[in-house]
Design an enzyme around this catalytic site. Structure first.
Site, mmCIF file in Angstrom:
data_model
loop_
_atom_site.group_PDB
_atom_site.id
_atom_site.type_symbol
_atom_site.label_atom_id
_atom_site.label_comp_id
_atom_site.label_asym_id
_atom_site.label_seq_id
_atom_site.Cartn_x
_atom_site.Cartn_y
_atom_site.Cartn_z
ATOM 1 C CE1 TYR A 142 -12.425 -29.397 1.216
ATOM 2 C CE2 TYR A 142 -10.484 -29.442 -0.199
ATOM 3 C CZ TYR A 142 -11.465 -28.726 0.463
ATOM 4 O OH TYR A 142 -11.491 -27.352 0.375
ATOM 5 C CG ASP A 237 -11.659 -34.286 -6.961
ATOM 6 O OD1 ASP A 237 -10.765 -33.754 -7.649
ATOM 7 O OD2 ASP A 237 -12.073 -33.803 -5.886
ATOM 8 C CE LYS A 265 -4.379 -29.780 -3.790
ATOM 9 N NZ LYS A 265 -5.699 -30.356 -3.547
HETATM 10 C C1 LIG Z 1 -7.142 -29.767 -3.275
HETATM 11 C C2 LIG Z 1 -8.312 -30.538 -3.706
HETATM 12 C C3 LIG Z 1 -9.496 -29.927 -4.154
HETATM 13 C C4 LIG Z 1 -9.719 -28.461 -4.046
HETATM 14 O O1 LIG Z 1 -8.836 -27.720 -4.836
HETATM 15 P P1 LIG Z 1 -8.590 -26.170 -4.485
HETATM 16 O O2 LIG Z 1 -7.684 -25.719 -5.589
HETATM 17 O O3 LIG Z 1 -7.961 -26.138 -3.140
HETATM 18 O O4 LIG Z 1 -9.908 -25.501 -4.516
HETATM 19 C C5 LIG Z 1 -10.505 -30.723 -4.658
HETATM 20 N N1 LIG Z 1 -10.369 -32.049 -4.720
HETATM 21 C C6 LIG Z 1 -9.263 -32.678 -4.296
HETATM 22 C C7 LIG Z 1 -9.172 -34.172 -4.404
HETATM 23 C C8 LIG Z 1 -8.205 -31.951 -3.752
HETATM 24 O O5 LIG Z 1 -7.130 -32.593 -3.297
#
Ligand SMILES: *Cc1c(COP(=O)(O)O)cnc(C)c1O
Length: 426
Positions: A142, A237, A265
């Site tokens: 994701y 990512d 995060k």
């Molecule tokens: C949480 C997450 C996102 C999206 O971040 P948001 O702040 O919720 O938009 C993208 N990539 C990864 C790997 C994630 O865990």
């Protein structure tokens, strides 16, 4: 009805499904979401004043524990000087320098407000830099909810473009190639089939959005080699894994230098801060230096940056990650033993302060593997634990998180409660 139920009914009258992000609705586990009133350290309290040991940690942002006094103080001080300026600040430079020091592959970076923005910008930059359209993502990973990345694979090796959301034109997702995670052959085939056409590959280097699934060393080494060879931008990512699996993120564990990295995060310490960064020549394509557009009213927000900076300071104190990893290992080992004693098909894994629990006998390597985990068992376990005052993420496809505030005693308590839960659900 209790307070959570009353609030859920009321929320649904004005907010679709009663929530501002879908997993919070408890759709896959059933029941009523807990409306959180406050949080402190390793605990959250709901509107019934029930206390939970929290293994969600605001989806991993809360690495130092909720409402850490030093972070709260930093936020208070920053807020006294104004909530937002929409103009550059010194604190932005300091946090950018700090991130680049911790993650050496990041030579230039931009701050944004969410992981979604960071990955969306990374993809746009990869396309702008290479003048190519196609991107590769992996099944089960994701990367936020921008159009190009809302694609999941159907069956088959090279699946193009089935949007996994309504409202996304297949004209857009036709440029997204979805491959199985950890599948080297599929990767090589994709590059054979579309030489000189692939702008970027985006990877969750330790996947945390299909539970926890590790990328194999061979897979990431091949990925680095093949992207280099084809002039394709490799995007790690690390919105979840950055500052979470290790101080330097998954790339420090893999020994890989990606071309770009997305973060989020942890770097906001519970406030909306995310970042996209990487090689100078790629990042210099961003406006106003280059032609790739990106902007944000609240980007680099001073109050959010203050929380992030203090968090980055705390996690660099001596033994922070040793302690975090030790506690997380203690949790997964304890849970595995307890499940084994109960005779359940179960295994668990952890990297740094992130963990996965699986209701099956072997660790998953792909999304398809993960789908073999017993969802009914997970659901029963989730609710049994919630009833006992332990909150895991309300989906079997999410990783879990330990914070510095989770003491060895709290983890032991969790394991004791899990023993009871396992015997109930068996
Ligand atoms: C949480 C997450 C996102 C999206 O971040 P948001 O702040 O919720 O938009 C993208 N990539 C990864 C790997 C994630 O865990």
């Amino acid at each position: 009805m209790n307070h959570n139920e009353i609030l859920f009914e009321r929320a649904k009258q004005i907010i679709p499904a009663g929530v501002n992000s879908p997993v919070r609705a408890f759709g896959s586990v059933g029941g009523t979401p807990r409306f959180i009133k406050k949080a402190n350290g390793a605990f959250v309290w709901d509107e019934n004043n029930t206390r939970y040991i929290d293994y969600v940690g605001s989806w991993g942002t809360g690495i130092v524990g909720h409402a850490h006094p030093e972070v709260v103080e930093a936020v208070r001080e920053a807020a006294l000087n104004g909530l937002s300026f929409g103009a550059p600040t010194e604190a932005e430079i300091i946090i950018a320098e700090e991130i680049a020091k911790i993650v050496p592959s990041v030579k230039r970076l931009r701050l944004v407000s969410s992981g979604t923005e960071a990955t969306m910008t990374a993809i746009r930059l990869a396309r702008g830099y290479t003048q190519r359209n196609k991107i590769i993502k992996f099944e089960g990973c994701y990367h936020g909810h921008s159009d190009s990345l809302l694609v999941k694979a159907g069956s088959g090796l090279l699946t193009f473009g089935n949007p996994s959301s309504a409202g996304v034109p297949s004209d857009i997702t036709q440029h997204t190639i979805v491959l199985p995670y950890n599948d080297i052959n599929a990767l090589e085939q994709a590059f054979d089939e579309y030489p000189e056409q692939i702008a970027g590959v985006i990877l969750e280097p330790i996947a945390g959005n299909m539970n926890l699934v590790r990328a194999s060393n061979e897979f990431v080494q091949t990925l680095r080699q093949i992207t280099e060879q084809h002039g394709t931008v490799l995007i790690y990512d690390e919105v979840m894994t950055g500052f979470r699996v290790a101080l330097g993120g998954a790339q420090s564990l893999h020994g890989i230098i990606p071309d770009m990295t997305t973060m989020g995060k942890v770097i906001g310490g519970g406030m909306p801060v995310a970042a996209v960064g990487g090689k100078k020549e790629i990042m210099d394509c961003i406006s106003p230096l280059g032609g790739v557009y990106q902007a944000g009213t609240l980007s680099g927000n001073p109050v959010a940056v203050a929380a992030g900076l203090k968090t980055l300071e705390i996690i660099q104190r001596p033994n922070f990650y040793e302690n975090l990893s030790a506690r997380t290992s203690q949790l997964v080992q304890g849970l595995s033993q307890a499940a084994q004693q109960a005779g359940l098909a179960f295994c668990a894994d952890s990297v740094g302060g992130m963990f996965g629990l699986y209701f099956m006998n072997t660790l998953p390597k792909t999304y398809a593997d993960m789908s073999a985990s017993d969802a009914t068992r997970f659901k029963a376990f989730f609710h049994a634990m919630l009833d006992k005052g332990v909150a895991f993420a309300p989906s079997g496809f999410e990783a879990g998180f330990v914070s510095a505030a989770h003491t060895f005693e709290l983890i032991d308590e969790t394991i004791e409660l899990a023993k009871q839960a396992f015997s109930i659900i068996k």
